[in-house]
Scaffold this motif. Structure first.
Motif, PDB file in Angstrom:
ATOM      1  N   GLU A  41       0.809  -1.218   0.000  1.00  0.00           N
ATOM      2  CA  GLU A  41       0.000   0.000   0.000  1.00  0.00           C
ATOM      3  C   GLU A  41       0.842   1.268   0.000  1.00  0.00           C
ATOM      4  O   GLU A  41       0.403   2.300  -0.465  1.00  0.00           O
ATOM      5  CB  GLU A  41      -0.959   0.012   1.193  1.00  0.00           C
ATOM      6  N   SER A  52      -4.000   0.222   3.339  1.00  0.00           N
ATOM      7  CA  SER A  52      -4.419  -1.175   3.203  1.00  0.00           C
ATOM      8  C   SER A  52      -3.401  -2.104   3.846  1.00  0.00           C
ATOM      9  O   SER A  52      -2.197  -1.858   3.814  1.00  0.00           O
ATOM     10  CB  SER A  52      -4.559  -1.537   1.720  1.00  0.00           C
ATOM     11  N   ASP A 141     -10.514   1.838  -3.368  1.00  0.00           N
ATOM     12  CA  ASP A 141      -9.734   2.999  -3.794  1.00  0.00           C
ATOM     13  C   ASP A 141     -10.494   3.875  -4.784  1.00  0.00           C
ATOM     14  O   ASP A 141      -9.898   4.583  -5.578  1.00  0.00           O
ATOM     15  CB  ASP A 141      -8.374   2.565  -4.366  1.00  0.00           C
ATOM     16  N   GLU A 148      -5.252  -0.055  -4.823  1.00  0.00           N
ATOM     17  CA  GLU A 148      -5.133  -0.335  -3.389  1.00  0.00           C
ATOM     18  C   GLU A 148      -3.708  -0.705  -3.023  1.00  0.00           C
ATOM     19  O   GLU A 148      -3.191  -0.290  -1.983  1.00  0.00           O
ATOM     20  CB  GLU A 148      -6.094  -1.457  -2.976  1.00  0.00           C
TER      21      GLU A 148
END
Length: 181
Positions: A41, A52, A141, A148
């Motif tokens: 992430e 994430s 996202d 993501e």
């Protein structure tokens, strides 16, 4: 100037290593390049991250004789539902670029995702230059649209390249040593 046996040996090693290095460098045949990526992430959203917990990794190969680009990508469950998955480029880490290969459409949107396709010479130059990245998008996202999780694709140096470099270094060192004698 008189050369002793050690000087003759050094001169021979110098000539031989330069010759071998030149042969290795000029007798290049088709190569298969290996690439890797660590996906997370922190690299997503132009390097601003997404928060994430998902991560992933990838291995890939590029065959310069056939133009085939093959990949095997795996990731932990995303926090959102996966929507698309691409290779993007050309872009340095933290920068965005257009889609080069929609691997989700080729090999699926489930982990692991393995597949292949042929790419152009320009795409290959960008790929081997470290200018491609993997972007896995989810409905999470939707605000940033940056994916993501993301990972830059990096080339692993080939053993032949390392051997050629080592031989050339040996030749240079030997010649420099010989000149000082």
């Amino acid at each position: 100037m008189r050369l002793n046996n050690l000087g003759l040996l050094a001169a021979g090693v110098c000539v031989a290593t330069f010759a071998l290095g030149t042969i290795l460098a000029t007798n290049a045949t088709a190569d298969v390049f290996t690439l890797i990526s660590s996906i997370d992430e922190a690299q997503a959203n132009e390097g601003n991250g997404t928060g994430s917990a998902a991560t992933g990794s990838a291995t890939a190969t590029y065959d310069d004789a056939t133009g085939e680009f093959a990949w095997n990508i795996q990731w932990t469950p995303l926090e959102g539902n996966i929507t698309v998955a691409h290779f993007h480029g050309p872009a340095a880490p933290g920068a965005n670029a257009g889609v080069q290969v929609n691997f989700g459409a080729i090999s699926g949107l489930t982990s692991p995702s393995a597949g292949s396709t042929n790419i152009t010479a320009q795409q290959a130059n960008d790929l081997l230059g470290g200018l491609w990245y993997i972007n896995i998008h989810s409905d999470r996202d939707a605000v940033t649209m940056g994916g993501e999780i993301r990972g830059q694709v990096l080339l692993i140096p080939e053993p032949a390249t390392l051997v050629t470099f080592a031989v050339m270094l040996l030749g240079t060192a030997t010649c420099r040593w010989r000149r000082r004698q």
